[in-house]
Motif scaffolding. Structure first.
Motif, PDB file in Angstrom:
ATOM      1  N   PRO A   1       0.819  -1.226   0.000  1.00 19.38           N
ATOM      2  CA  PRO A   1       0.000   0.000   0.000  1.00 19.38           C
ATOM      3  C   PRO A   1       0.848   1.270   0.000  1.00 19.38           C
ATOM      4  CG  PRO A   1      -0.943  -1.613   1.488  1.00 19.38           C
ATOM      5  CD  PRO A   1       0.366  -2.179   1.029  1.00 19.38           C
ATOM      6  N   GLU A   2       2.009   1.226   0.628  1.00 16.95           N
ATOM      7  CA  GLU A   2       2.866   2.417   0.660  1.00 16.95           C
ATOM      8  C   GLU A   2       3.519   2.721  -0.681  1.00 16.95           C
ATOM      9  OE1 GLU A   2       2.955  -0.212   2.757  1.00 16.95           O
ATOM     10  OE2 GLU A   2       5.012  -0.706   3.343  1.00 16.95           O
ATOM     11  N   ASP A   3       3.352   1.854  -1.664  1.00 15.35           N
ATOM     12  CA  ASP A   3       3.821   2.140  -3.017  1.00 15.35           C
ATOM     13  C   ASP A   3       2.810   2.999  -3.796  1.00 15.35           C
ATOM     14  OD1 ASP A   3       5.046  -1.221  -3.148  1.00 15.35           O
ATOM     15  OD2 ASP A   3       6.225   0.605  -2.852  1.00 15.35           O
ATOM     16  N   THR A   4       1.653   3.242  -3.209  1.00 13.15           N
ATOM     17  CA  THR A   4       0.638   4.069  -3.854  1.00 13.15           C
ATOM     18  C   THR A   4       1.173   5.474  -4.095  1.00 13.15           C
ATOM     19  OG1 THR A   4      -1.210   2.828  -2.920  1.00 13.15           O
ATOM     20  CG2 THR A   4      -1.633   5.113  -3.577  1.00 13.15           C
ATOM     21  N   ALA A   5       1.137   5.896  -5.354  1.00 11.99           N
ATOM     22  CA  ALA A   5       1.681   7.207  -5.722  1.00 11.99           C
ATOM     23  C   ALA A   5       1.432   7.444  -7.203  1.00 11.99           C
ATOM     24  CB  ALA A   5       3.176   7.265  -5.434  1.00 11.99           C
ATOM     25  N   VAL A   6       1.692   8.670  -7.615  1.00 12.95           N
ATOM     26  CA  VAL A   6       1.807   8.962  -9.045  1.00 12.95           C
ATOM     27  C   VAL A   6       3.261   8.725  -9.425  1.00 12.95           C
ATOM     28  CG1 VAL A   6       1.585  10.676 -10.858  1.00 12.95           C
ATOM     29  CG2 VAL A   6      -0.052  10.655  -8.965  1.00 12.95           C
ATOM     30  N   TYR A   7       3.462   7.920 -10.450  1.00 11.15           N
ATOM     31  CA  TYR A   7       4.799   7.567 -10.901  1.00 11.15           C
ATOM     32  C   TYR A   7       5.145   8.378 -12.147  1.00 11.15           C
ATOM     33  CZ  TYR A   7       5.147   3.785  -7.552  1.00 11.15           C
ATOM     34  OH  TYR A   7       5.236   3.061  -6.383  1.00 11.15           O
ATOM     35  N   TYR A   8       6.313   9.004 -12.102  1.00 10.56           N
ATOM     36  CA  TYR A   8       6.750   9.878 -13.190  1.00 10.56           C
ATOM     37  C   TYR A   8       8.012   9.324 -13.846  1.00 10.56           C
ATOM     38  CZ  TYR A   8       3.727  13.377 -11.001  1.00 10.56           C
ATOM     39  OH  TYR A   8       2.657  14.046 -10.463  1.00 10.56           O
ATOM     40  N   CYS A   9       8.069   9.461 -15.139  1.00  7.73           N
ATOM     41  CA  CYS A   9       9.251   9.113 -15.910  1.00  7.73           C
ATOM     42  C   CYS A   9      10.095  10.377 -16.093  1.00  7.73           C
ATOM     43  CB  CYS A   9       8.808   8.574 -17.274  1.00  7.73           C
ATOM     44  SG  CYS A   9      10.136   8.123 -18.394  1.00  7.73           S
ATOM     45  N   ASN A  10      11.405  10.215 -15.992  1.00  6.13           N
ATOM     46  CA  ASN A  10      12.321  11.346 -16.118  1.00  6.13           C
ATOM     47  C   ASN A  10      13.436  11.005 -17.082  1.00  6.13           C
ATOM     48  OD1 ASN A  10      15.179  12.371 -14.929  1.00  6.13           O
ATOM     49  ND2 ASN A  10      13.639  13.971 -14.781  1.00  6.13           N
ATOM     50  N   ALA A  11      13.837  11.990 -17.881  1.00  2.53           N
ATOM     51  CA  ALA A  11      14.985  11.832 -18.774  1.00  2.53           C
ATOM     52  C   ALA A  11      15.941  12.980 -18.514  1.00  2.53           C
ATOM     53  CB  ALA A  11      14.540  11.830 -20.234  1.00  2.53           C
ATOM     54  N   ASP A  12      17.172  12.619 -18.187  1.00  2.00           N
ATOM     55  CA  ASP A  12      18.212  13.610 -17.908  1.00  2.00           C
ATOM     56  C   ASP A  12      19.152  13.649 -19.105  1.00  2.00           C
ATOM     57  OD1 ASP A  12      20.857  13.910 -15.425  1.00  2.00           O
ATOM     58  OD2 ASP A  12      19.856  15.395 -16.676  1.00  2.00           O
ATOM     59  N   LEU A  13      19.219  14.791 -19.782  1.00  2.00           N
ATOM     60  CA  LEU A  13      20.021  14.896 -21.001  1.00  2.00           C
ATOM     61  C   LEU A  13      21.472  15.247 -20.691  1.00  2.00           C
ATOM     62  CD1 LEU A  13      17.149  14.846 -22.077  1.00  2.00           C
ATOM     63  CD2 LEU A  13      17.789  16.616 -23.718  1.00  2.00           C
ATOM     64  N   ILE A  14      22.336  14.995 -21.636  1.00  2.00           N
ATOM     65  CA  ILE A  14      23.756  15.309 -21.465  1.00  2.00           C
ATOM     66  C   ILE A  14      23.986  16.809 -21.343  1.00  2.00           C
ATOM     67  CG2 ILE A  14      24.590  13.206 -22.560  1.00  2.00           C
ATOM     68  CD1 ILE A  14      24.892  14.757 -25.153  1.00  2.00           C
ATOM     69  N   SER A  15      23.015  17.596 -21.771  1.00  2.00           N
ATOM     70  CA  SER A  15      23.120  19.049 -21.658  1.00  2.00           C
ATOM     71  C   SER A  15      22.804  19.534 -20.247  1.00  2.00           C
ATOM     72  CB  SER A  15      22.144  19.703 -22.643  1.00  2.00           C
ATOM     73  OG  SER A  15      20.815  19.327 -22.336  1.00  2.00           O
ATOM     74  N   GLY A  16      22.303  18.617 -19.408  1.00  2.00           N
ATOM     75  CA  GLY A  16      21.938  18.991 -18.055  1.00  2.00           C
ATOM     76  C   GLY A  16      20.464  19.295 -17.882  1.00  2.00           C
ATOM     77  N   VAL A  17      19.750  19.438 -18.977  1.00  2.00           N
ATOM     78  CA  VAL A  17      18.303  19.668 -18.932  1.00  2.00           C
ATOM     79  C   VAL A  17      17.600  18.342 -18.698  1.00  2.00           C
ATOM     80  CG1 VAL A  17      16.301  20.493 -20.237  1.00  2.00           C
ATOM     81  CG2 VAL A  17      18.537  21.622 -20.484  1.00  2.00           C
ATOM     82  N   ASP A  18      16.532  18.381 -17.918  1.00  2.00           N
ATOM     83  CA  ASP A  18      15.768  17.142 -17.767  1.00  2.00           C
ATOM     84  C   ASP A  18      14.296  17.362 -18.091  1.00  2.00           C
ATOM     85  OD1 ASP A  18      15.238  16.812 -14.153  1.00  2.00           O
ATOM     86  OD2 ASP A  18      15.188  18.548 -15.495  1.00  2.00           O
ATOM     87  N   TYR A  19      13.641  16.272 -18.451  1.00  2.00           N
ATOM     88  CA  TYR A  19      12.239  16.298 -18.864  1.00  2.00           C
ATOM     89  C   TYR A  19      11.446  15.295 -18.033  1.00  2.00           C
ATOM     90  CZ  TYR A  19      13.732  18.985 -22.905  1.00  2.00           C
ATOM     91  OH  TYR A  19      14.243  19.970 -23.709  1.00  2.00           O
ATOM     92  N   TRP A  20      10.162  15.614 -17.878  1.00  2.00           N
ATOM     93  CA  TRP A  20       9.266  14.774 -17.088  1.00  2.00           C
ATOM     94  C   TRP A  20       8.031  14.412 -17.890  1.00  2.00           C
ATOM     95  CZ3 TRP A  20      10.549  13.209 -12.186  1.00  2.00           C
ATOM     96  CH2 TRP A  20      11.606  13.875 -11.560  1.00  2.00           C
ATOM     97  N   GLY A  21       7.518  13.214 -17.644  1.00  2.00           N
ATOM     98  CA  GLY A  21       6.208  12.860 -18.165  1.00  2.00           C
ATOM     99  C   GLY A  21       5.141  13.408 -17.245  1.00  2.00           C
ATOM    100  N   LYS A  22       3.878  13.167 -17.606  1.00  2.00           N
ATOM    101  CA  LYS A  22       2.766  13.691 -16.822  1.00  2.00           C
ATOM    102  C   LYS A  22       2.389  12.772 -15.661  1.00  2.00           C
ATOM    103  CE  LYS A  22       0.811  16.519 -20.505  1.00  2.00           C
ATOM    104  NZ  LYS A  22      -0.382  16.836 -21.306  1.00  2.00           N
TER     105      LYS A  22
END
Length: 116
Positions: free
Chosen positions: A87-108
């Motif tokens: 039950p403690e795993d209940t959450a919104v799970y997000y995907c993240n991509a960290d680019l070599i430029s240092g910028v990162d992106y997130w899914g919804k």
């Protein structure tokens, strides 16, 4: 720019399994590290697992031995296999991509609910 779309969330009973997917598109060649994070109600977002371009993985202590992160380069997709869910795993799970430029992106995000 990178676009990330998560899927695979849902309602599962404690002890069950789910597999999350994250489809990536755009400048994928610039991705250095990808990961899964989660945010439970009323809590801060936290790291679940990461995987580097070379395949090295890292897990939060709370999911070690239960969750497995992997990627399919041919499908440009990141996965999170979640077993023995609690039950403690209940959450919104997000995907993240960290680019070599240092910028990162997130899914919804995708919601995982584990019932006791």
């Amino acid at each position: 720019q990178v676009q990330l779309v998560e899927s695979g969330g849902g309602l599962v009973q404690a002890g069950g399994s789910l597999r999350l997917s994250c489809a990536a598109s755009g400048k994928i060649f610039m991705i250095n590290v990808m990961g899964w994070y989660r945010q439970a109600p009323g809590k801060q977002r936290e790291l679940v697992a990461t995987i580097t371009r070379s395949g090295s993985t890292n897990y939060a202590d709370s999911v070690k031995g239960r969750f497995t992160i992997s990627g399919d380069n041919a499908k440009n997709t990141l996965y999170l296999q979640m077993n023995s869910l609690k039950p403690e795993d209940t959450a919104v799970y997000y995907c993240n991509a960290d680019l070599i430029s240092g910028v990162d992106y997130w899914g919804k995000g995708t919601l995982v609910t584990v019932s006791s």
